[in-house]
Design a protein around this motif. Structure first.
Motif, PDB file in Angstrom:
ATOM      1  N   ASP A 225       0.864  -1.189   0.000  1.00 33.95           N
ATOM      2  CA  ASP A 225       0.000   0.000   0.000  1.00 33.95           C
ATOM      3  C   ASP A 225       0.895   1.231   0.000  1.00 33.95           C
ATOM      4  O   ASP A 225       2.014   1.211   0.533  1.00 33.95           O
ATOM      5  N   SER A 226       0.406   2.325  -0.576  1.00 31.19           N
ATOM      6  CA  SER A 226       1.222   3.539  -0.631  1.00 31.19           C
ATOM      7  C   SER A 226       0.489   4.798  -0.173  1.00 31.19           C
ATOM      8  O   SER A 226       1.130   5.783   0.195  1.00 31.19           O
ATOM      9  N   ASP A 227      -0.839   4.776  -0.187  1.00 30.36           N
ATOM     10  CA  ASP A 227      -1.623   5.940   0.231  1.00 30.36           C
ATOM     11  C   ASP A 227      -2.381   5.590   1.506  1.00 30.36           C
ATOM     12  O   ASP A 227      -3.283   4.754   1.505  1.00 30.36           O
ATOM     13  N   TYR A 248       6.867  -3.303   8.749  1.00 32.92           N
ATOM     14  CA  TYR A 248       8.202  -3.265   8.165  1.00 32.92           C
ATOM     15  C   TYR A 248       8.509  -1.880   7.610  1.00 32.92           C
ATOM     16  O   TYR A 248       7.615  -1.114   7.253  1.00 32.92           O
ATOM     17  N   TYR A 249       9.800  -1.593   7.518  1.00 32.89           N
ATOM     18  CA  TYR A 249      10.287  -0.233   7.289  1.00 32.89           C
ATOM     19  C   TYR A 249       9.735   0.444   6.044  1.00 32.89           C
ATOM     20  O   TYR A 249       9.529   1.655   6.043  1.00 32.89           O
ATOM     21  N   GLU A 250       9.444  -0.303   4.986  1.00 33.03           N
ATOM     22  CA  GLU A 250       9.018   0.332   3.732  1.00 33.03           C
ATOM     23  C   GLU A 250       7.680   1.054   3.900  1.00 33.03           C
ATOM     24  O   GLU A 250       7.549   2.240   3.587  1.00 33.03           O
ATOM     25  N   GLU A 251       6.670   0.325   4.418  1.00 30.68           N
ATOM     26  CA  GLU A 251       5.356   0.949   4.637  1.00 30.68           C
ATOM     27  C   GLU A 251       5.387   1.896   5.828  1.00 30.68           C
ATOM     28  O   GLU A 251       4.739   2.950   5.809  1.00 30.68           O
ATOM     29  N   VAL A 252       6.127   1.525   6.884  1.00 33.29           N
ATOM     30  CA  VAL A 252       6.218   2.381   8.071  1.00 33.29           C
ATOM     31  C   VAL A 252       6.750   3.756   7.700  1.00 33.29           C
ATOM     32  O   VAL A 252       6.230   4.784   8.155  1.00 33.29           O
ATOM     33  N   GLY A 253       7.785   3.787   6.869  1.00 33.02           N
ATOM     34  CA  GLY A 253       8.360   5.072   6.456  1.00 33.02           C
ATOM     35  C   GLY A 253       7.348   5.949   5.749  1.00 33.02           C
ATOM     36  O   GLY A 253       7.248   7.166   6.007  1.00 33.02           O
ATOM     37  N   LYS A 254       6.550   5.365   4.862  1.00 33.00           N
ATOM     38  CA  LYS A 254       5.530   6.127   4.136  1.00 33.00           C
ATOM     39  C   LYS A 254       4.425   6.603   5.069  1.00 33.00           C
ATOM     40  O   LYS A 254       3.928   7.735   4.951  1.00 33.00           O
ATOM     41  N   GLU A 281      15.398   7.334   5.181  1.00 34.97           N
ATOM     42  CA  GLU A 281      15.374   7.817   3.805  1.00 34.97           C
ATOM     43  C   GLU A 281      13.946   7.964   3.298  1.00 34.97           C
ATOM     44  O   GLU A 281      13.616   8.913   2.586  1.00 34.97           O
ATOM     45  N   ILE A 282      13.091   7.010   3.657  1.00 31.91           N
ATOM     46  CA  ILE A 282      11.703   7.030   3.191  1.00 31.91           C
ATOM     47  C   ILE A 282      10.881   8.063   3.953  1.00 31.91           C
ATOM     48  O   ILE A 282      10.118   8.840   3.358  1.00 31.91           O
ATOM     49  N   ALA A 283      11.003   8.077   5.271  1.00 34.26           N
ATOM     50  CA  ALA A 283      10.174   8.951   6.103  1.00 34.26           C
ATOM     51  C   ALA A 283      10.715  10.373   6.172  1.00 34.26           C
ATOM     52  O   ALA A 283       9.941  11.338   6.204  1.00 34.26           O
ATOM     53  N   GLY A 284      12.034  10.515   6.214  1.00 33.93           N
ATOM     54  CA  GLY A 284      12.652  11.804   6.479  1.00 33.93           C
ATOM     55  C   GLY A 284      12.899  11.949   7.971  1.00 33.93           C
ATOM     56  O   GLY A 284      12.110  11.470   8.793  1.00 33.93           O
ATOM     57  N   ALA A 285      13.974  12.595   8.332  1.00 35.16           N
ATOM     58  CA  ALA A 285      14.359  12.717   9.741  1.00 35.16           C
ATOM     59  C   ALA A 285      13.296  13.422  10.575  1.00 35.16           C
ATOM     60  O   ALA A 285      13.029  13.040  11.721  1.00 35.16           O
ATOM     61  N   ASP A 286      12.656  14.442  10.023  1.00 35.96           N
ATOM     62  CA  ASP A 286      11.649  15.195  10.785  1.00 35.96           C
ATOM     63  C   ASP A 286      10.464  14.321  11.159  1.00 35.96           C
ATOM     64  O   ASP A 286       9.900  14.451  12.258  1.00 35.96           O
ATOM     65  N   ALA A 287      10.057  13.421  10.271  1.00 35.03           N
ATOM     66  CA  ALA A 287       8.903  12.560  10.542  1.00 35.03           C
ATOM     67  C   ALA A 287       9.195  11.548  11.645  1.00 35.03           C
ATOM     68  O   ALA A 287       8.272  11.017  12.277  1.00 35.03           O
TER      69      ALA A 287
END
Length: 398
Positions: A225-227, A248-254, A281-287
């Motif tokens: 999922d992406s949205d 897992y990190y891929e969806e968690v980051g988004k 990298e996916i989420a950004g440090a601020d998130a």
């Protein structure tokens, strides 16, 4: 007639030679007579996620395992033989993990397997290891049913693990939410396509409620999922004290990125599935501000076994700091090596028995004793993200 006789004699000689070669091949395999008995190496298989959605996990675990093999071989090997690690890619898919396990056992003649990095993929290996009677040491699988058959409630004799299990990990984060963050309410956002995520959800919920906390709602998503905006809108309206996100990190980051963009400021909590350099990298440090995760170790730990592992890993991997999955890959290989040494030979059945008897073995993630369920009894750590990087928060003993 002479020519016919010569042809017959040649045929017989070829058959005899072929028979002899067949016997030698079987001796060097993974039979109960002692895998690789006729060779100079002991073959260990690694069934890991080198591509696909959990590739970061498998890559780290592979590097950790390779470091352990290098150290053992540099020290002279085991039982007078060198270890040979055969790493294969399961592409982050359970069905591929099953096929890889069959290949490693049947074609490569390994005497044991380490892997996979996730619960779902490891569960794809368990039936093969059990049927073929080859010990399996799971690297990062934390779901209880990896080592205990949920249908019979019996221990899987041939299956062990290097990671602590979901009940402990879920309890650690629920206790941390209530005791340290003073949370009274929570929303749980679960990946329903993941056995790992569903297991953590269950045990977090049980512990949080038992300590007087209230679960305001339970939301779900699936891998790829992406949205996530529609669900995050509902979570924002619920206004929980904390949001538990076991994935897992891929969806968690988004999810983290989209949540912060929507103005959700509540702390997010997760498990070891967050542990990847790609998360920031996916989420950004601020998130990642006000986010916490449970994990198997911290590279900031000053214990001797941790610092020596971290230093060796950095030296072997261009200065990269090992994450939790690298430490677990290292520990899984060390568990196997210790068992082979104590077994006295590279025989799968004897390795299995030696693994079951593992006690007070000092590894990178702590001192490990395998209990009656073949699960390690050891501490967990809680990590806090600061400027996009993991920092040590606290250590929790079982």
């Amino acid at each position: 007639m002479k020519k016919i006789g010569a042809i017959i004699l040649s045929t017989v000689l070829i058959a005899v030679l072929a028979s002899g070669c067949g016997n030698n091949t079987e001796k060097s395999g993974n039979s109960a007579s002692g895998g690789n008995a006729g060779g100079d190496t002991i073959k260990i298989g690694a069934d890991l996620e080198l591509t696909g959605g959990q590739a970061s996990f498998g890559d780290s675990a592979s590097k950790g395992a390779k470091l352990a093999v290098q150290q053992i071989n540099d020290a002279g090997g085991i039982l007078g033989k060198k270890l040979e690690l055969i790493v294969s890619d399961n592409a982050s898919k359970s069905e591929e993990a099953t096929q890889i396990a069959q290949k490693l056992i049947t074609n490569d003649k390994v005497v044991t397997i380490i892997g996979a990095s996730t619960s779902t993929n490891t569960l794809g290996i368990v039936p093969v290891a059990t049927e073929k009677k080859i010990p399996l040491v799971a690297v990062g699988a934390t779901n209880p049913k990896v080592t205990v058959d949920e249908r019979t409630n019996k221990v899987n004799d041939w299956v062990f693990r290097a990671a602590f299990i979901d009940p402990f990990q879920g309890q650690v984060m629920a206790n941390f939410a209530i005791d340290s963050l003073k949370a009274k309410t929570a929303v749980i956002y679960t990946d329903t396509s993941s056995d790992y995520s569903k297991g953590l959800q269950k045990f977090f919920e049980e512990t949080f409620k038992s300590k007087g906390g209230e679960i305001l709602s339970q939301e779900s998503y699936q891998q790829k999922d992406s949205d996530f905006k529609a669900v995050l809108t509902r979570i924002k309206a619920a206004n929980p004290d904390v949001i538990y996100l076991p994935g897992y990190y891929e969806e968690v980051g988004k999810i983290l990125k989209q949540a912060r963009e929507m103005g959700i400021t509540a702390p997010f909590l997760g498990g070891d599935g967050w542990d990847s350099p790609q998360l920031a990298e996916i989420a950004g440090a601020d998130a990642l501000k006000d986010t916490y995760m449970s994990n198997h170790y911290s590279p900031e730990d000053t214990a001797t076994e941790v610092t020596s592992f971290v230093d060796a890993y950095k030296a072997a991997n261009g200065g990269a700091v090992p994450d939790g999955m690298a430490a677990l890959g290292y520990d899984a290989l060390k568990l196997v090596a210790d068992a082979i040494s104590r077994a006295g030979e590279a025989d799968p059945a004897k390795i299995k028995d030696a693994l079951a008897a593992t006690k007070d073995l000092q590894l990178a993630t702590g001192k490990i004793t395998l209990n009656e369920s073949h699960d390690p009894v050891k501490a967990a750590v809680v990590l806090k993200f600061v400027d996009g990087k993991q920092t040590f928060e606290t250590k929790v003993n079982p």
